[in-house]
Write an enzyme that holds these catalytic residues in place. Sequence first.
Site, PDB file in Angstrom:
ATOM      1  CD  GLU A 200      -2.996  -1.102   2.249  1.00  0.00           C
ATOM      2  OE1 GLU A 200      -4.135  -1.549   2.027  1.00  0.00           O
ATOM      3  OE2 GLU A 200      -2.662  -0.641   3.358  1.00  0.00           O
TER       4      GLU A 200
ATOM      5  CD  GLU B  13      -4.255  -5.524   2.030  1.00  0.00           C
ATOM      6  OE1 GLU B  13      -5.018  -5.027   2.898  1.00  0.00           O
ATOM      7  OE2 GLU B  13      -3.027  -5.357   2.022  1.00  0.00           O
TER       8      GLU B  13
END
Length: 382
Positions: free
Chosen positions: A178, A283
């Site tokens: 991320e 995710e």
Amino acid sequence: MKTKTFGNTLKLIIFIIIINIPLFGGCSKKDSDSNSGSTTPEEPFVMRGVDISFLPEIETYGIKFYDNNTEMDLIKLIKAKGINTVRIRLWYAPSDGHCGLTEVTGLAARVKAEGLKVWLDFHYADSWADPQKQPIPDAWKNLSMDLLSDSVYSYTQRVLTHMIHAGAAPDYIQTGNEVNAGFMWPAGKIENFSDPNQTNFTRLMKAATKATRATLPSAKIILHYAGYDGAEQFFALAKKEGFTWDIQGLSYYPWWHGKSLNLLESTMKSLNSTNKKPTIIAEASYPFSFGWNDATHNLVGEASQLMNGYDATPEGQASYLAQLLDLCNSVGGSVRGVCYWAPEWVAFKGPNASDGSTWENQALFDFQNRALPGLDSLGGAK
């Protein structure tokens, strides 16, 4: 003599006819392949993934998992449900050894032994890395940019070489987790898409991807961004900076990233089209309950956090995952699909633990550790 001459002439005529078949309305092999569909495009890989990085720690507590009432090894269970990819996070020097190289390699080897694909998630940190925090490993804190770049390259190469030799070579490699705001802060931090520190972020990312390509060229590199807001600008900047990647991965949690599946879909399609690379949901998760199974605060526990039409029930969780997979199929691409984060993170420390799981109501196992319908939806099991 006359018979022999005739025979030779006949052979010559046959030869001329054969080599000139295209002149009589036929087609060459190349033309046949391109027009008849005999070289049809390769079928897209539908990724049905789970991140089970907690599993080795959970197993030390003697936790068992069940399909209905039948106890099963978790990796065998998820395979039976149709899961084909396992994501595993890697921390540089974790204080307790969990998610370190030894543990990660062992888990990856188990996954490979079951015939599943391994997705290695480099955090380039000693613990959690996400858009709010990207802590540089303690061992690298005081390094110059030259030494830090060299360290990232050497570490990436060492990890992959170790896993290859252990029979646990990853199929997918995520270079940073991320990385909306860069990674390895403060060295590789970016505050916005015009931050001058982008030069450092670029240098570190290129060190990671260059080492990956040199050590394991068959693996696909995933560049990972959280959410859809700003995703197109981020990947445009990555393209401009000359980043190397094969797949765009987006985290998507409605309570953090927004509740518009239409925006999620349009963003993914735009990324596919603009960069000529597939986009996946790297995710995702959803609650099956607002209940608790330990004394640790849960991250999701209110109706306001949910998507309209999808209740916090086993059926709601399963329907939501089916919807995400349908969305990814509509997006298209040579790779498409969803990776579910922490489906195994049950209340493994017991009902009174205040340091247990913040996620047990989002697992794909109920409070008796039995597989939920959501796992069937994700795996495509009938």
